[in-house]
Design a protein around this motif. Structure first.
Motif, mmCIF file in Angstrom:
data_model
loop_
_atom_site.group_PDB
_atom_site.id
_atom_site.type_symbol
_atom_site.label_atom_id
_atom_site.label_comp_id
_atom_site.label_asym_id
_atom_site.label_seq_id
_atom_site.Cartn_x
_atom_site.Cartn_y
_atom_site.Cartn_z
ATOM 1 N N LEU A 126 0.851 -1.189 0.000
ATOM 2 C CA LEU A 126 0.000 0.000 0.000
ATOM 3 C C LEU A 126 0.890 1.243 0.000
ATOM 4 N N VAL A 127 0.583 2.176 -0.890
ATOM 5 C CA VAL A 127 1.373 3.399 -0.989
ATOM 6 C C VAL A 127 0.440 4.552 -1.329
ATOM 7 N N GLN A 128 0.816 5.737 -0.906
ATOM 8 C CA GLN A 128 0.016 6.918 -1.234
ATOM 9 C C GLN A 128 0.313 7.382 -2.655
ATOM 10 N N ALA A 129 -0.637 8.059 -3.241
ATOM 11 C CA ALA A 129 -0.438 8.617 -4.579
ATOM 12 C C ALA A 129 0.802 9.505 -4.589
ATOM 13 N N GLY A 130 1.587 9.350 -5.643
ATOM 14 C CA GLY A 130 2.844 10.082 -5.752
ATOM 15 C C GLY A 130 4.037 9.320 -5.219
ATOM 16 N N GLY A 131 3.782 8.226 -4.530
ATOM 17 C CA GLY A 131 4.847 7.429 -3.950
ATOM 18 C C GLY A 131 5.452 6.451 -4.938
ATOM 19 N N SER A 132 6.334 5.600 -4.421
ATOM 20 C CA SER A 132 7.064 4.658 -5.261
ATOM 21 C C SER A 132 7.051 3.263 -4.645
ATOM 22 N N LEU A 133 7.138 2.274 -5.502
ATOM 23 C CA LEU A 133 7.309 0.883 -5.094
ATOM 24 C C LEU A 133 8.244 0.214 -6.083
ATOM 25 N N ARG A 134 8.939 -0.815 -5.604
ATOM 26 C CA ARG A 134 9.822 -1.590 -6.476
ATOM 27 C C ARG A 134 9.430 -3.060 -6.389
ATOM 28 N N LEU A 135 8.987 -3.602 -7.504
ATOM 29 C CA LEU A 135 8.621 -5.014 -7.587
ATOM 30 C C LEU A 135 9.816 -5.814 -8.089
ATOM 31 N N SER A 136 9.930 -7.033 -7.595
ATOM 32 C CA SER A 136 11.025 -7.908 -8.000
ATOM 33 C C SER A 136 10.476 -9.281 -8.348
ATOM 34 N N CYS A 137 11.131 -9.948 -9.293
ATOM 35 C CA CYS A 137 10.659 -11.261 -9.728
ATOM 36 C C CYS A 137 11.848 -12.115 -10.157
#
Length: 125
Positions: A11-22
């Motif tokens: 969960l992140v606020q609008a304008g934020g960042s996330l990094r997905l890994s696979c």
């Protein structure tokens, strides 16, 4: 059998960042493509980004909706693909899936034979 396991959602606020890994495990190929797709509630799964992974490096493709905000990257030695998502918007909320294919990079999800179970991304306004 190639196995893919996504991680990094949340969960992140609008304008934020996330990094997905696979990371991929199992049989590997000298040249292959990996991609990210997403599926929002009540909508069809859609292409997000793809990367060609080979010994000489690879090109990338992005959906127009994420171009300039998302960056896909690959590590051939670790057989891992990542998706850095910046400037997230509520409409980016979806389950994100990693996919792999021994053939060339493609925007068509039907071209990918190997899929992960998905990781959920929720962007609050």
């Amino acid at each position: 059998q190639v196995q893919l396991v996504e991680s990094g959602g949340g969960l992140v606020q609008a304008g934020g960042s996330l990094r997905l890994s696979c990371p991929a495990s199992g049989p590997t190929f000298s040249s292959y493509a990996m991609a990210w797709s997403r599926q929002a509630p009540g909508k069809e799964r859609e292409f997000v980004a793809a990367i060609s992974i080979c010994w000489s490096g690879g090109g990338t493709s992005y959906a127009d909706s994420v171009k300039g905000r998302f960056t896909i990257s690959g590590d051939n030695a670790k057989s891992t693909v990542c998706l850095l998502m910046n400037s997230l918007k509520p409409e980016d909320t979806a389950d994100y899936y990693c996919a792999a294919e021994s053939g060339p990079r493609s925007r068509s999800l039907q071209d990918y034979n190997y899929w992960g179970q998905g990781t959920q991304v929720t962007v609050s306004s």
